[in-house]
Design an enzyme around this catalytic site. Structure first.
Site, PDB file in Angstrom:
ATOM      1  N   ASP A 124       0.755  -0.881   0.105  1.00  0.00           N
ATOM      2  CA  ASP A 124       0.004  -0.213  -0.019  1.00  0.00           C
ATOM      3  C   ASP A 124       1.082   1.252  -0.232  1.00  0.00           C
ATOM      4  O   ASP A 124       1.453   1.736   1.126  1.00  0.00           O
ATOM      5  CB  ASP A 124      -1.084   0.240   1.405  1.00  0.00           C
ATOM      6  CG  ASP A 124      -2.122   1.311   0.816  1.00  0.00           C
ATOM      7  OD1 ASP A 124      -2.404   1.051  -0.287  1.00  0.00           O
ATOM      8  OD2 ASP A 124      -2.819   1.345   1.883  1.00  0.00           O
ATOM      9  N   GLU A 128      -9.008   4.083  -1.656  1.00  0.00           N
ATOM     10  CA  GLU A 128      -7.910   4.306  -2.446  1.00  0.00           C
ATOM     11  C   GLU A 128      -9.015   3.081  -3.757  1.00  0.00           C
ATOM     12  O   GLU A 128      -9.734   3.153  -3.690  1.00  0.00           O
ATOM     13  CB  GLU A 128      -6.795   3.159  -1.863  1.00  0.00           C
ATOM     14  CG  GLU A 128      -6.810   3.383  -0.544  1.00  0.00           C
ATOM     15  CD  GLU A 128      -4.911   3.275   0.094  1.00  0.00           C
ATOM     16  OE1 GLU A 128      -4.392   2.599  -0.778  1.00  0.00           O
ATOM     17  OE2 GLU A 128      -5.172   2.793   1.239  1.00  0.00           O
ATOM     18  N   THR A 163      -7.771  -5.667   4.360  1.00  0.00           N
ATOM     19  CA  THR A 163      -8.594  -4.776   3.237  1.00  0.00           C
ATOM     20  C   THR A 163      -9.132  -5.464   2.420  1.00  0.00           C
ATOM     21  O   THR A 163      -9.405  -6.480   2.388  1.00  0.00           O
ATOM     22  CB  THR A 163      -7.147  -5.042   2.576  1.00  0.00           C
ATOM     23  OG1 THR A 163      -5.526  -4.386   3.373  1.00  0.00           O
ATOM     24  CG2 THR A 163      -6.802  -3.908   1.331  1.00  0.00           C
ATOM     25  N   GLU A 208     -10.188   4.289   4.277  1.00  0.00           N
ATOM     26  CA  GLU A 208      -9.030   4.781   3.509  1.00  0.00           C
ATOM     27  C   GLU A 208     -10.059   4.657   2.191  1.00  0.00           C
ATOM     28  O   GLU A 208      -9.666   3.294   1.884  1.00  0.00           O
ATOM     29  CB  GLU A 208      -7.403   5.357   3.347  1.00  0.00           C
ATOM     30  CG  GLU A 208      -7.133   5.434   5.280  1.00  0.00           C
ATOM     31  CD  GLU A 208      -5.790   5.263   5.089  1.00  0.00           C
ATOM     32  OE1 GLU A 208      -5.014   6.188   6.421  1.00  0.00           O
ATOM     33  OE2 GLU A 208      -5.133   4.710   4.995  1.00  0.00           O
ATOM     34  N   HIS A 243      -3.893  14.195   0.870  1.00  0.00           N
ATOM     35  CA  HIS A 243      -4.001  12.931   2.481  1.00  0.00           C
ATOM     36  C   HIS A 243      -2.235  13.202   3.116  1.00  0.00           C
ATOM     37  O   HIS A 243      -2.472  13.346   4.393  1.00  0.00           O
ATOM     38  CB  HIS A 243      -4.256  11.804   2.363  1.00  0.00           C
ATOM     39  CG  HIS A 243      -4.763  11.241   3.499  1.00  0.00           C
ATOM     40  ND1 HIS A 243      -5.243  10.506   4.078  1.00  0.00           N
ATOM     41  CD2 HIS A 243      -3.624   9.293   3.852  1.00  0.00           C
ATOM     42  CE1 HIS A 243      -5.049   9.966   4.868  1.00  0.00           C
ATOM     43  NE2 HIS A 243      -4.190   9.109   4.778  1.00  0.00           N
ATOM     44  N   GLU A 285      -9.478  12.951   9.065  1.00  0.00           N
ATOM     45  CA  GLU A 285      -9.284  14.214   7.603  1.00  0.00           C
ATOM     46  C   GLU A 285     -11.095  14.987   7.805  1.00  0.00           C
ATOM     47  O   GLU A 285     -10.922  16.157   7.838  1.00  0.00           O
ATOM     48  CB  GLU A 285      -8.864  14.162   6.147  1.00  0.00           C
ATOM     49  CG  GLU A 285      -7.856  13.216   6.199  1.00  0.00           C
ATOM     50  CD  GLU A 285      -7.815  13.467   4.799  1.00  0.00           C
ATOM     51  OE1 GLU A 285      -7.113  13.640   3.386  1.00  0.00           O
ATOM     52  OE2 GLU A 285      -7.575  11.573   4.362  1.00  0.00           O
ATOM     53  N   GLN A 289      -2.122   2.723  15.667  1.00  0.00           N
ATOM     54  CA  GLN A 289      -1.324   3.034  14.476  1.00  0.00           C
ATOM     55  C   GLN A 289      -0.983   4.312  15.126  1.00  0.00           C
ATOM     56  O   GLN A 289       0.647   4.194  15.068  1.00  0.00           O
ATOM     57  CB  GLN A 289      -1.981   3.353  13.460  1.00  0.00           C
ATOM     58  CG  GLN A 289      -1.457   3.849  11.979  1.00  0.00           C
ATOM     59  CD  GLN A 289      -1.813   4.515  11.567  1.00  0.00           C
ATOM     60  OE1 GLN A 289      -2.698   4.599  11.247  1.00  0.00           O
ATOM     61  NE2 GLN A 289      -1.258   5.474  10.535  1.00  0.00           N
ATOM     62  N   ARG A 332      -7.081   4.165  14.143  1.00  0.00           N
ATOM     63  CA  ARG A 332      -5.663   5.704  14.642  1.00  0.00           C
ATOM     64  C   ARG A 332      -5.052   5.195  15.417  1.00  0.00           C
ATOM     65  O   ARG A 332      -3.925   5.836  15.631  1.00  0.00           O
ATOM     66  CB  ARG A 332      -6.547   6.498  14.059  1.00  0.00           C
ATOM     67  CG  ARG A 332      -7.761   6.590  12.409  1.00  0.00           C
ATOM     68  CD  ARG A 332      -6.458   6.468  11.573  1.00  0.00           C
ATOM     69  NE  ARG A 332      -7.269   7.030  10.034  1.00  0.00           N
ATOM     70  CZ  ARG A 332      -6.340   6.895   8.526  1.00  0.00           C
ATOM     71  NH1 ARG A 332      -4.550   6.612   9.393  1.00  0.00           N
ATOM     72  NH2 ARG A 332      -6.732   6.663   8.035  1.00  0.00           N
ATOM     73  N   ASP A 348      -8.689   0.230   2.949  1.00  0.00           N
ATOM     74  CA  ASP A 348      -7.686   0.261   3.692  1.00  0.00           C
ATOM     75  C   ASP A 348      -8.153   0.773   5.128  1.00  0.00           C
ATOM     76  O   ASP A 348      -7.822   1.878   5.360  1.00  0.00           O
ATOM     77  CB  ASP A 348      -6.537   1.084   3.011  1.00  0.00           C
ATOM     78  CG  ASP A 348      -4.860   0.759   4.642  1.00  0.00           C
ATOM     79  OD1 ASP A 348      -5.458   0.169   4.713  1.00  0.00           O
ATOM     80  OD2 ASP A 348      -4.778   1.635   4.127  1.00  0.00           O
ATOM     81  N   LYS A 394      -2.914  -2.266  10.933  1.00  0.00           N
ATOM     82  CA  LYS A 394      -3.721  -1.801   9.049  1.00  0.00           C
ATOM     83  C   LYS A 394      -4.009  -3.630   8.822  1.00  0.00           C
ATOM     84  O   LYS A 394      -4.461  -3.911   7.430  1.00  0.00           O
ATOM     85  CB  LYS A 394      -2.667  -1.186   8.261  1.00  0.00           C
ATOM     86  CG  LYS A 394      -2.707   0.162   8.378  1.00  0.00           C
ATOM     87  CD  LYS A 394      -1.961   1.219   7.646  1.00  0.00           C
ATOM     88  CE  LYS A 394      -2.026   2.440   7.668  1.00  0.00           C
ATOM     89  NZ  LYS A 394      -3.537   3.095   6.717  1.00  0.00           N
TER      90      LYS A 394
END
Length: 404
Positions: free
Chosen positions: A104, A177, A233, A175, A111, A332, A216, A213, A209, A229
Site C-alpha cells: 500500500d 483507494e 483490506t 481510506e 492526504h 480528515e 497506529q 488510528r 484500507d 492495518k
C-alpha cells in the site's frame, strides 16, 4: 447518472462467481448480468477455476484477445436464460484473485498533507522524501477480503496518556483507494521500468484500507503500520481492465523525478470515488490528481530488485483533497476526531461504530476533466465497482469506547 451495479459494455470487468450448486468460474459483467467466460472463449484451464491468476499470467496479448471476443459477444446481445448468462444478483461473487503480495502506497499528496497537519501540528506536514519517491509499506495478502465481508473491529496496544492498554480500537477508519492487480510476473533482481506498466498490470479494483488510528498512533514509529492495518483490506469483486479506463495527466511533480520514475503522460485514471456511511454520502473525490501514478509506484516497488508476481495487489494510498467534503478518510473529515460531523438527524460520527455500513463505489465520469478533482457532483456516468462492509464488534468483551 450511473445505475449502481450495472456495468456498461465498455467496461467488461472480470470476476469470479459461483452459481447455485456450481463451482467457481471466471465471469465478465455485462449490464447487471455475468457472462461465463468459458462459454465464449473455451479454455477451461484458464476460466473454470476459483481465481483469475492463470488468465492474468498469460499477459497483454491474451488479455486483448479475450477482451475482443467478449466485446463481440456483448455486442450481439446478452440476456438471462442464454447459455452461461446469470443475473449478478443470483450468484455469489468471490475474491477475484489469489493475492500474492500486497503493498500500500501513500500517493495522495492532499492526504499526506492533511495527515501531517493533524498528527504533527506545528511541523512541516510533508516529510522531505515525499516528493522524491512513492512511499509505501508491505501489508498482509492473507487478510485481503472481497466486498460483502464483514470487518471485525481490531484490537491492539493503545496509549492513553502515560498508560498503555490492550483492547479494541475506538478510532476505526477507512481510506478510499484504488488497487492495481498484477498479471505478468517479472524477474527477481531486474527492476521494471515505469514505461512497462501496461505489460505487467492488468486492471484496477476499488480498495478500502481499514485503519485503527489509535493503535497506529502508538505503534507506527519507527517502522510504520502493523496491527493498525493488517486486520483487513477490502476490494471490489470486479477487476476493471486498464484499457476500459480513460487516463489523464497528473499534477506537475517538483522537483523533477529521478529517471527511473519518468513515465509518459497521461498518468492517472479519471475515476471518481464516493463513500456512503449508513446511507449518507459523506465524501466524493477524484483519483485523477494523485501525485504518484501507478506506473511510478510499480517502478519504485521493483527498483530494489523485488519481483512482480501474478496476483500482486498494490494500493494507491488515500485519495483525498483539502476540502472535507472530498476527504478520503474520517481522520480528515473529523480532523482527528476534533470535529464531529452530522450523518442524519442527531446522529454524528468522528470514527466508525459497530454496526456501521460502509460502501465505497467508483465510476468513470462522462467527460474526464481535471476540474473534477475534489468535486461534489453526483457520482459519474459509468460504474466500475464497489466495496461494501459492515463493522462488527471486537472479539473481546463488550466494547467500551475510550475517550477520543
Amino acid at each position: 447518472m450511473v445505475t449502481v451495479g450495472d456495468f456498461g459494455d465498455a467496461t467488461l470487468p472480470y470476476g469470479v462467481f459461483r452459481a447455485e450448486g456450481g463451482s467457481p468460474r471466471v465471469g465478465v459483467a455485462v449490464g447487471g448480468l455475468v457472462l461465463d467466460v468459458a462459454t465464449v472463449v473455451g479454455a477451461p484451464e484458464e476460466f473454470v477455476r476459483p481465481d483469475l491468476n492463470r488468465f492474468l499470467a498469460r499477459g497483454p496479448h491474451r488479455w486483448k484477445e479475450v477482451r475482443k471476443a467478449l466485446q463481440e459477444r456483448a455486442a450481439s446481445g446478452v440476456s438471462p436464460g442464454q447459455e452461461g448468462v446469470h443475473r449478478i444478483a443470483d450468484v455469489q461473487m468471490m475474491l477475484p484473485v489469489e493475492v500474492a503480495d500486497f503493498v500500500d502506497f501513500f500517493s495522495g499528496i492532499e492526504h499526506a498533507t492533511n495527515a501531517g497537519r493533524i498528527l504533527r501540528p506545528g511541523e512541516e506536514p510533508l516529510k522531505p522524501n515525499y516528493r522524491y519517491l512513492p512511499a509505501g509499506y508491505h501489508g498482509r495478502a492473507g487478510t485481503v477480503v472481497v466486498s460483502g465481508t464483514d470487518v471485525v473491529r481490531p484490537e491492539g496496544q493503545i496509549r492513553h496518556g502515560e498508560h498503555v492498554t490492550v483492547g479494541p480500537s475506538a478510532r476505526l477508519d477507512f481510506e478510499l483507494e484504488l488497487g492495481y492487480v498484477v498479471g505478468t510476473p517479472s524477474t527477481q533482481g531486474v527492476p521494471v521500468p515505469a514505461e512497462d506498466f501496461r505489460d505487467h498490470v492488468f486492471g484496477v479494483v476499488v480498495l478500502v484500507d481499514w485503519s485503527a488510528r489509535d493503535i497506529q498512533a502508538w505503534e507506527y514509529q519507527p517502522l510504520g503500520p502493523f496491527l493498525a492495518k493488517s486486520f483487513a483490506t477490502t476490494i471490489s469483486p470486479w477487476v476493471v481492465p486498464l484499457d476500459a479506463l480513460p487516463w489523464v495527466d497528473g499534477p506537475v511533480q517538483r522537483p523533477a523525478v529521478l529517471d527511473y520514475l519518468n513515465t509518459p503522460e497521461p498518468r492517472n485514471p479519471a475515476v471518481e470515488i464516493e463513500v456512503e456511511l449508513n446511507g449518507v454520502v459523506i465524501s466524493r473525490v477524484s483519483a485523477a490528481g494523485l501525485y504518484w501514478s501507478p506506473a511510478q509506484q510499480m517502478a519504485h516497488m521493483t527498483r530494489g530488485g523485488a519481483s512482480l508476481r501474478t496476483g500482486d495487489l498494490y494500493g494507491t494510498g488515500t485519495i483525498s483533497s483539502h476540502d472535507p467534503s472530498s476527504a478520503g478518510s474520517l481522520l480528515e473529515i473529523s480532523w482527528g476526531g476534533e470535529r464531529p460531523f452530522r450523518l442524519s438527524g442527531d446522529e454524528t460520527r468522528t470514527f466508525l461504530e459497530d454496526g456501521d455500513v460502509v460502501i465505497v463505489r467508483a465510476s468513470v465520469p462522462g467527460e474526464p476533466d481535471r476540474s473534477l478533482v475534489g468535486g461534489r457532483r453526483p457520482i459519474g456516468d459509468r460504474y466500475i465497482g464497489e466495496a461494501r462492509t459492515v463493522i462488527r464488534p471486537a472479539p473481546s468483551a463488550r466494547w467500551h469506547p475510550h475517550p477520543s
